[in-house]
Design a protein around this motif. Structure first.
Motif, PDB file in Angstrom:
ATOM      1  N   LEU A 151     -17.597  -2.738 -34.358  1.00  0.00           N
ATOM      2  CA  LEU A 151     -19.000  -2.036 -34.902  1.00  0.00           C
ATOM      3  C   LEU A 151     -19.785  -1.458 -34.891  1.00  0.00           C
ATOM      4  O   LEU A 151     -20.482  -0.377 -34.965  1.00  0.00           O
ATOM      5  N   LEU A 152     -20.260  -2.429 -34.348  1.00  0.00           N
ATOM      6  CA  LEU A 152     -21.716  -2.308 -33.639  1.00  0.00           C
ATOM      7  C   LEU A 152     -22.174  -1.649 -31.811  1.00  0.00           C
ATOM      8  O   LEU A 152     -23.099  -1.165 -32.113  1.00  0.00           O
ATOM      9  N   THR A 153     -20.754  -1.520 -31.005  1.00  0.00           N
ATOM     10  CA  THR A 153     -21.050  -1.208 -30.253  1.00  0.00           C
ATOM     11  C   THR A 153     -20.204   0.247 -29.535  1.00  0.00           C
ATOM     12  O   THR A 153     -20.551   0.180 -28.463  1.00  0.00           O
ATOM     13  N   THR A 154     -19.220   0.216 -30.858  1.00  0.00           N
ATOM     14  CA  THR A 154     -18.523   1.430 -30.196  1.00  0.00           C
ATOM     15  C   THR A 154     -19.314   2.883 -30.281  1.00  0.00           C
ATOM     16  O   THR A 154     -20.589   2.864 -30.841  1.00  0.00           O
ATOM     17  N   ASP A 155     -19.373   3.890 -29.021  1.00  0.00           N
ATOM     18  CA  ASP A 155     -19.467   4.922 -29.248  1.00  0.00           C
ATOM     19  C   ASP A 155     -18.586   5.625 -28.862  1.00  0.00           C
ATOM     20  O   ASP A 155     -18.158   7.554 -28.789  1.00  0.00           O
ATOM     21  N   ALA A 156     -17.467   5.440 -30.230  1.00  0.00           N
ATOM     22  CA  ALA A 156     -16.275   6.332 -29.769  1.00  0.00           C
ATOM     23  C   ALA A 156     -16.259   6.669 -31.468  1.00  0.00           C
ATOM     24  O   ALA A 156     -16.282   6.346 -32.851  1.00  0.00           O
ATOM     25  N   GLY A 157     -15.076   5.984 -31.972  1.00  0.00           N
ATOM     26  CA  GLY A 157     -14.611   5.799 -33.690  1.00  0.00           C
ATOM     27  C   GLY A 157     -14.417   4.183 -33.934  1.00  0.00           C
ATOM     28  O   GLY A 157     -15.151   3.171 -33.095  1.00  0.00           O
ATOM     29  N   GLY A 158     -14.504   4.029 -34.988  1.00  0.00           N
ATOM     30  CA  GLY A 158     -14.936   3.112 -35.596  1.00  0.00           C
ATOM     31  C   GLY A 158     -16.308   3.327 -37.054  1.00  0.00           C
ATOM     32  O   GLY A 158     -16.905   3.148 -36.767  1.00  0.00           O
ATOM     33  N   THR A 159     -15.338   2.708 -38.370  1.00  0.00           N
ATOM     34  CA  THR A 159     -16.381   3.411 -39.167  1.00  0.00           C
ATOM     35  C   THR A 159     -16.068   1.678 -39.983  1.00  0.00           C
ATOM     36  O   THR A 159     -15.103   0.838 -39.986  1.00  0.00           O
ATOM     37  N   PRO A 160     -16.781   1.064 -41.208  1.00  0.00           N
ATOM     38  CA  PRO A 160     -16.548   0.413 -41.811  1.00  0.00           C
ATOM     39  C   PRO A 160     -15.599   0.578 -43.230  1.00  0.00           C
ATOM     40  O   PRO A 160     -14.623  -0.243 -43.457  1.00  0.00           O
ATOM     41  N   TYR A 161     -14.864   1.886 -43.248  1.00  0.00           N
ATOM     42  CA  TYR A 161     -14.107   1.906 -44.043  1.00  0.00           C
ATOM     43  C   TYR A 161     -12.499   2.013 -43.623  1.00  0.00           C
ATOM     44  O   TYR A 161     -11.705   1.830 -44.808  1.00  0.00           O
ATOM     45  N   GLY A 168     -10.870  14.091 -28.733  1.00  0.00           N
ATOM     46  CA  GLY A 168     -11.537  14.995 -28.110  1.00  0.00           C
ATOM     47  C   GLY A 168     -10.291  16.786 -28.767  1.00  0.00           C
ATOM     48  O   GLY A 168      -9.214  16.896 -28.916  1.00  0.00           O
ATOM     49  N   THR A 169     -11.386  17.136 -27.557  1.00  0.00           N
ATOM     50  CA  THR A 169     -10.921  17.919 -28.589  1.00  0.00           C
ATOM     51  C   THR A 169      -9.448  19.035 -27.508  1.00  0.00           C
ATOM     52  O   THR A 169      -8.737  19.832 -28.512  1.00  0.00           O
ATOM     53  N   GLU A 170      -9.406  17.805 -27.030  1.00  0.00           N
ATOM     54  CA  GLU A 170      -7.891  18.283 -26.084  1.00  0.00           C
ATOM     55  C   GLU A 170      -6.393  17.294 -26.560  1.00  0.00           C
ATOM     56  O   GLU A 170      -5.864  17.541 -25.425  1.00  0.00           O
ATOM     57  N   GLY A 171      -7.367  16.283 -26.943  1.00  0.00           N
ATOM     58  CA  GLY A 171      -6.544  14.794 -27.836  1.00  0.00           C
ATOM     59  C   GLY A 171      -6.326  14.518 -26.408  1.00  0.00           C
ATOM     60  O   GLY A 171      -5.668  13.416 -25.883  1.00  0.00           O
ATOM     61  N   GLN A 172      -7.686  14.503 -25.311  1.00  0.00           N
ATOM     62  CA  GLN A 172      -7.087  13.825 -23.904  1.00  0.00           C
ATOM     63  C   GLN A 172      -7.470  12.953 -23.561  1.00  0.00           C
ATOM     64  O   GLN A 172      -8.055  12.035 -23.178  1.00  0.00           O
ATOM     65  N   ARG A 173      -8.562  12.295 -25.276  1.00  0.00           N
ATOM     66  CA  ARG A 173      -9.147  11.019 -24.641  1.00  0.00           C
ATOM     67  C   ARG A 173      -8.753   9.527 -24.856  1.00  0.00           C
ATOM     68  O   ARG A 173      -7.496  10.343 -26.686  1.00  0.00           O
ATOM     69  N   PRO A 174      -7.738   8.479 -24.030  1.00  0.00           N
ATOM     70  CA  PRO A 174      -6.999   7.195 -24.901  1.00  0.00           C
ATOM     71  C   PRO A 174      -8.067   7.228 -25.985  1.00  0.00           C
ATOM     72  O   PRO A 174      -9.465   6.308 -25.700  1.00  0.00           O
ATOM     73  N   LEU A 175      -7.162   5.967 -26.456  1.00  0.00           N
ATOM     74  CA  LEU A 175      -8.064   4.509 -27.349  1.00  0.00           C
ATOM     75  C   LEU A 175      -8.912   3.907 -26.533  1.00  0.00           C
ATOM     76  O   LEU A 175      -8.286   3.393 -25.606  1.00  0.00           O
ATOM     77  N   THR A 176      -9.481   4.048 -27.222  1.00  0.00           N
ATOM     78  CA  THR A 176     -10.854   2.824 -26.518  1.00  0.00           C
ATOM     79  C   THR A 176     -10.509   1.375 -26.958  1.00  0.00           C
ATOM     80  O   THR A 176     -10.054   1.477 -27.349  1.00  0.00           O
ATOM     81  N   GLU A 177     -11.409   0.495 -25.822  1.00  0.00           N
ATOM     82  CA  GLU A 177     -10.988  -0.869 -26.228  1.00  0.00           C
ATOM     83  C   GLU A 177     -11.774  -1.149 -28.120  1.00  0.00           C
ATOM     84  O   GLU A 177     -10.620  -1.888 -28.349  1.00  0.00           O
ATOM     85  N   ALA A 178     -12.881  -0.530 -27.686  1.00  0.00           N
ATOM     86  CA  ALA A 178     -12.920  -0.469 -29.387  1.00  0.00           C
ATOM     87  C   ALA A 178     -12.647  -0.103 -30.308  1.00  0.00           C
ATOM     88  O   ALA A 178     -12.079  -1.251 -31.077  1.00  0.00           O
ATOM     89  N   GLU A 179     -12.335   0.670 -29.972  1.00  0.00           N
ATOM     90  CA  GLU A 179     -10.801   1.221 -31.251  1.00  0.00           C
ATOM     91  C   GLU A 179      -9.702   0.654 -30.797  1.00  0.00           C
ATOM     92  O   GLU A 179      -8.778   0.959 -32.383  1.00  0.00           O
ATOM     93  N   THR A 180      -9.384   0.332 -30.211  1.00  0.00           N
ATOM     94  CA  THR A 180      -7.517  -0.871 -30.259  1.00  0.00           C
ATOM     95  C   THR A 180      -7.858  -2.463 -30.625  1.00  0.00           C
ATOM     96  O   THR A 180      -7.996  -2.652 -31.996  1.00  0.00           O
ATOM     97  N   ALA A 181      -9.239  -3.032 -30.581  1.00  0.00           N
ATOM     98  CA  ALA A 181      -9.817  -4.062 -30.893  1.00  0.00           C
ATOM     99  C   ALA A 181      -9.825  -3.488 -32.653  1.00  0.00           C
ATOM    100  O   ALA A 181      -9.216  -4.509 -33.625  1.00  0.00           O
TER     101      ALA A 181
END
Length: 213
Positions: A151-161, A168-181
């Protein structure tokens, strides 16, 4: 006796929310003594002639009221639609009045997750809109605590909620390691709470005073 399960219930249009659901289910199944049950909901359309097959062609099967009624915990997911949950998931939740009337979901833990194409596309408001019907059902809302370092290091998704993903606008971005974790952490947390709350309820029932003879 049937194995307790966490219901991972989601709607996914292009597969990103479905991918998150898979990781949440893996998190659930990291916890011994409970399993994950993946379910989805059908499309809805203003076109009265449009109809969905009774069973999806692929992926998770459609959720029914028994799946929801008998779950020990729930994790609810939807893509962001103008800062709100998608209509198919809202339509399904609007049909759960019978469970509300009987209190079937009271004191069960629940969490929410979402995906959006833009980084500031209303993820947090979408998560909050999904939380509201769960609170009306008397569920115990479980977010993601800041002990999760991602939650403190993500530069993509991830919220306390709840877990989130920036696709991504074309849906091209895979889940990042932080999002997956964070997805897996959310599954683990709801599963752990589900077992604890169920054990507490069984203990309370067992030790409730009976009628004196």
């Amino acid at each position: 006796m049937a194995t307790p399960y966490v219901l991972v219930l989601y709607y996914s249009r292009h597969g990103k929310t479905a991918a998150m659901a898979q990781h949440i289910a893996r998190g659930v199944e990291h916890i011994s003594g409970i399993e994950a049950r993946l379910r989805t909901v059908p499309e809805v359309s203003a076109n009265c002639d449009a109809s969905e097959p009774s069973v999806p062609d692929d992926g998770a099967v459609y959720c029914n009221m028994d799946d929801l009624k008998h779950c020990h915990g729930l994790v609810l997911g939807s893509p962001t639609r103008f800062g709100n949950m998608a209509a198919p998931l809202k339509y399904f939740l609007d049909s759960t009045s019978s469970l509300w009337l009987t209190g079937a979901l009271i004191d069960k833990p629940a969490g929410v997750f979402t995906a959006s194409s833009s980084l500031h596309g209303g993820q947090e408001s979408t998560l909050l809109t999904m939380a509201m019907p769960l609170l009306h059902h008397g569920m115990v809302f479980a977010g993601l605590p800041y002990r999760e370092a991602e939650l403190l290091t993500t530069d993509a998704g991830g919220t306390p909620y709840g877990a989130s993903h920036w696709s991504g606008t074309e849906g091209q971005r895979p889940l990042t390691e932080a999002e997956t974790a964070l997805c897996q952490a959310q599954g683990k947390r709801v599963a752990t709470l589900a077992l604890r709350l169920a054990a507490d309820q069984q203990h309370s029932t067992k030790n409730a005073p009976g009628d004196s003879l």
